[in-house]
Design a protein around this motif. Sequence first.
Motif, short mmCIF file in Angstrom:
data_model
loop_
_atom_site.label_atom_id
_atom_site.label_comp_id
_atom_site.label_asym_id
_atom_site.label_seq_id
_atom_site.Cartn_x
_atom_site.Cartn_y
_atom_site.Cartn_z
N GLN A 35 -22.97 37.21 -5.65
CA GLN A 35 -23.40 38.14 -4.61
C GLN A 35 -23.33 39.59 -5.10
O GLN A 35 -24.21 40.40 -4.83
N GLN A 36 -22.26 39.90 -5.86
CA GLN A 36 -22.16 41.28 -6.35
C GLN A 36 -23.25 41.54 -7.40
O GLN A 36 -23.76 42.65 -7.50
N ARG A 37 -23.64 40.50 -8.12
CA ARG A 37 -24.77 40.65 -9.06
C ARG A 37 -26.05 40.97 -8.28
O ARG A 37 -26.87 41.78 -8.73
N VAL A 38 -26.22 40.33 -7.14
CA VAL A 38 -27.40 40.61 -6.30
C VAL A 38 -27.37 42.08 -5.88
O VAL A 38 -28.38 42.79 -5.95
N ALA A 39 -26.19 42.54 -5.47
CA ALA A 39 -26.07 43.93 -5.03
C ALA A 39 -26.39 44.88 -6.18
O ALA A 39 -27.03 45.92 -5.99
N ILE A 40 -25.96 44.52 -7.40
CA ILE A 40 -26.25 45.37 -8.56
C ILE A 40 -27.76 45.35 -8.87
O ILE A 40 -28.37 46.39 -9.10
N ALA A 41 -28.35 44.15 -8.79
CA ALA A 41 -29.79 44.04 -9.04
C ALA A 41 -30.56 44.90 -8.03
O ALA A 41 -31.54 45.56 -8.37
N ARG A 42 -30.09 44.89 -6.77
CA ARG A 42 -30.76 45.69 -5.74
C ARG A 42 -30.65 47.17 -6.07
O ARG A 42 -31.62 47.93 -5.94
N ALA A 43 -29.45 47.58 -6.53
CA ALA A 43 -29.27 48.99 -6.90
C ALA A 43 -30.20 49.36 -8.05
O ALA A 43 -30.84 50.41 -8.04
N LEU A 44 -30.32 48.47 -9.03
CA LEU A 44 -31.17 48.76 -10.19
C LEU A 44 -32.64 48.79 -9.81
O LEU A 44 -33.43 49.52 -10.42
N ALA A 45 -33.02 48.01 -8.81
CA ALA A 45 -34.42 47.96 -8.39
C ALA A 45 -34.92 49.33 -7.98
O ALA A 45 -36.09 49.66 -8.15
N ALA A 105 -32.02 34.76 -12.49
CA ALA A 105 -33.39 34.26 -12.41
C ALA A 105 -33.37 32.88 -11.76
O ALA A 105 -32.50 32.07 -12.04
N GLY A 106 -34.31 32.65 -10.84
CA GLY A 106 -34.38 31.35 -10.18
C GLY A 106 -33.54 31.23 -8.92
O GLY A 106 -33.57 30.21 -8.25
N PHE A 107 -32.79 32.29 -8.60
CA PHE A 107 -31.97 32.23 -7.38
C PHE A 107 -32.60 32.99 -6.21
O PHE A 107 -31.97 33.17 -5.17
N GLY A 108 -33.87 33.41 -6.39
CA GLY A 108 -34.51 34.24 -5.37
C GLY A 108 -34.58 33.62 -4.00
O GLY A 108 -34.49 34.32 -3.00
N TRP A 118 -29.75 37.64 6.64
CA TRP A 118 -30.97 37.01 7.13
C TRP A 118 -32.09 37.07 6.09
O TRP A 118 -33.17 36.56 6.32
N ARG A 119 -31.84 37.73 4.98
CA ARG A 119 -32.85 37.80 3.91
C ARG A 119 -32.38 36.97 2.73
O ARG A 119 -31.18 36.96 2.41
N ASN A 120 -33.32 36.33 2.06
CA ASN A 120 -32.93 35.61 0.86
C ASN A 120 -32.67 36.62 -0.25
O ASN A 120 -32.88 37.82 -0.08
N VAL A 121 -32.17 36.12 -1.37
CA VAL A 121 -31.75 36.99 -2.46
C VAL A 121 -32.89 37.88 -2.93
O VAL A 121 -32.73 39.08 -3.12
N ARG A 122 -34.08 37.31 -3.06
CA ARG A 122 -35.22 38.09 -3.55
C ARG A 122 -35.53 39.25 -2.61
O ARG A 122 -35.72 40.39 -3.04
N ASP A 123 -35.54 38.96 -1.30
CA ASP A 123 -35.89 40.01 -0.34
C ASP A 123 -34.74 41.00 -0.14
O ASP A 123 -34.97 42.13 0.28
#
Lengths: 257, 321, 258
Positions: A142-152, A127-130, A93-98
């Motif tokens: 999607q796994q890149r999003v999960a990695i980005a979230r972990a790094l955040a 970048a640009g997929f938020g 229910w959340r976009n990639v950025r959120d």
Amino acid sequence: MDFLELNAVTKDFPSRSGPPARVMDGVSLAVRQGEFMAVLGPSGCGKSTLLQMAAGLLPVSAGEVRIAGRRISAPPPEAVYVFQQYTRSLLPWRNVRDNVGFAVEHRLGRRRARDVAEVQLGQVGLAGFGDHFPWQLSGGMQQRVAIARALAAEPAMLLMDEPFSAVDALTRLDLQALILDIWTRRQLTVLLVTHDVEEAITLADRIAVLTQRPASVAQLLEVGIARPRDPVTTRELPRFLQLRHQLLNTLLARHEA
Amino acid sequence: MTQITRRAALTLAALPLAAPPLLGQNLTKLRVSVIPVLDVAPLHAAIREGYFAAEGIEIDTSTTTGGATGLPGLIAGQFQVTFSNTVSILLGVREGLDFRFVSGASRGAMTPPDIFAVMAKKGSGIRSGKDLEGKRIASNTRNNIVWLRGMAWVEKTGGDWHRVTTVEVPFPQMADALAGGRIDAAILSEPFVAGALATHGDTLERIGWPISETAPGGTNAQYVAMKDELNAHGEVFDRFGRALHRGVDWVNARLTDPVLLELIAGFSRVPIERLRQVALPAYPKGVTPGELDDLLVSMKHFGMTGTYPATSSLIFRTAAV
Amino acid sequence: MRLSARPSSGVVLVACLLLLWEVSARLDWMHTPNWPPLTDVLVALAHDTLTGELPLLVGGTLWRMAAGLAAGGAAGVVVGMLFATLPMTARLFGPMVELVRPIPIPAVIPPLVLFLGLDNTMKVTVVALTVFFPVLTNTMQGVAAVEADTLAMGRTFGIGPLRRALRITLPAVLPYILAGFRVSLALALVVAVVAEMIAGEQGIGHYLVMMQFAGRAPEIYATVLVLAVLGYGLNRAFLVMEHRTIHWWFAMGRQADG
């Protein structure tokens, strides 16, 4: 210096009838600061259980887990767990950025979390997929999003549970390169659980091989291949082939036993 | 136009009669359970003419379609007064419930037309209770005044009421059920009798007058309250009775006046052209032990046996007129 | 579910049935005045709408329905979340819920009258009870379907239990909750009207009974028409709202109808 220490960790699961089932018996393992360690084992041996205890997500039955010298009983701020199933760990229910911002918005607030998310998305090539939703992206993205979230969350350590097992072979090479790049740039400590021997050799400094249930550490190998490693050419090195031979034999023998 | 001015004049005339301290301040609110039938015309007349307001009472009517919630709601304190048929009231009293009559409401006529009628299909050959043996007769409910009068009619016209099957059918559905052959006869009350004759006059006919043929002028329905309430707030019910009885006078003075039908059409929503065909009940103010005793004899005869208290003890002073 | 409003064969069928209604009543095929022509019904409907009587009554009924939906739905969500997260409460109250659940709601109206009277309190409670159980069971089902990984994800980032419940569990369960509401919606309208029919002088249910007693068939069918249109409209509006609120759920092709 050891960043993560597992000291004689034992895990029992209650069973419906009879005594509790022991899945892990006195596992001791130390991951040095900045080290990339892989854990290999036959499927169902309790690799994920080990990782969850290291992340403070699952209590140990006996023994202890220490991170940065501290004994832990809950998820520590230094380590973040990256799940195998990105479809379950991303919030549809959340976009990639959120989704990325979710890691920090309870600390920073939603606005600053979004800024953090944009930066991290750039780091993983998204970048640009938020504004996209996770289910609009491919598995690898999607796994890149999960990695980005972990790094955040700015962790010192990543605990990765077969993070590339659900994507196709080419995407897997891509993601392996990405994680190596991030590990180098951020000087992270990584504990990676995998059943893929080649992945373990390509990525890790050391490889721990677990036995069947109840699991214990059967072997601890030094990979000894110079860095930086390229996911393609590394696989052609004699040392790679020798290690692969040795590890596969160990795993297959244990598998048959 | 003349009606409006007359009503205005009446209202104005009523003003000086009202107890001055009660006007415009702290109206006592009474909730009255009613059924949308002709019998409650005096109550609505008294509300509309301001008789209750003049007594410092505000009436809040709650319309239910049968005894289903009226008497239970009275016991539970949801209502202070409930309009109900006499049989249901007395059955409650038999079970130890402290209902007390605070006013009469309606009685049957001495001669036809009655407020009830037994109806059957034309050409069915059913003319009497004897013809109904082994057949099905519809009543809106069992063990109420409609059913009792119907059974009395069956017996009076030569039938054995034990051999007549009662089917419960709501009043609005009776004419269709009868015309459709799903029942052999039905006991209807007004305005459903007039309604059935207006819409199904070619197929249905009236074969009996269950009140005037079995108990001319027999009792039908009353207003009751709980004994404890009456003991505690008797004075409020005195005011209620006075206002209601002025409504009875208003109605009785206009039994042939179109304004009465307009009043009834207003609260019941029954089309006025149908009301012109309707037989009206008698509107008594009081309740007498005699009429209750007569009814008890009939109730016991038709299976509602048991021990009932002396009927004179059930009548509150407002109904002893 | 397609939301586009293109005329379909279904619309044509409805139109044919309405035409059949008019013709059968005009030619008196049923031999009863209680089957009035559609046009008479529409005249009655227009009349009582223009006098403002029907809109006021419908508004009252809808208000009671909405209040009951909100109260019963909120209770269902809270209790469902509680049952699902604290197994102790489910063991304690579960059997009671299972015992009460199968009772037809109209059957509990008379006893409720004794406790709650004849006014809004009783009617709203009756609607709330109707909504409570489907929402409760759907909520429990939804909480059970939340992935352990999703909650563990929250923990690994150091997110506390309350925030996890509000930001992970609740949104994840929302499709199930909404499905529970959707199932109860039509029932809530019916029950609100039934409660109004039994007692009190409120709403469209009371109007229906009055007209039945007054022998006004066109008004009775006008009420039936109003209820049919209301039921259809409410369901449509709810679907639109649902698709907006949980677009992600439908985009993923999931179902939660239990």
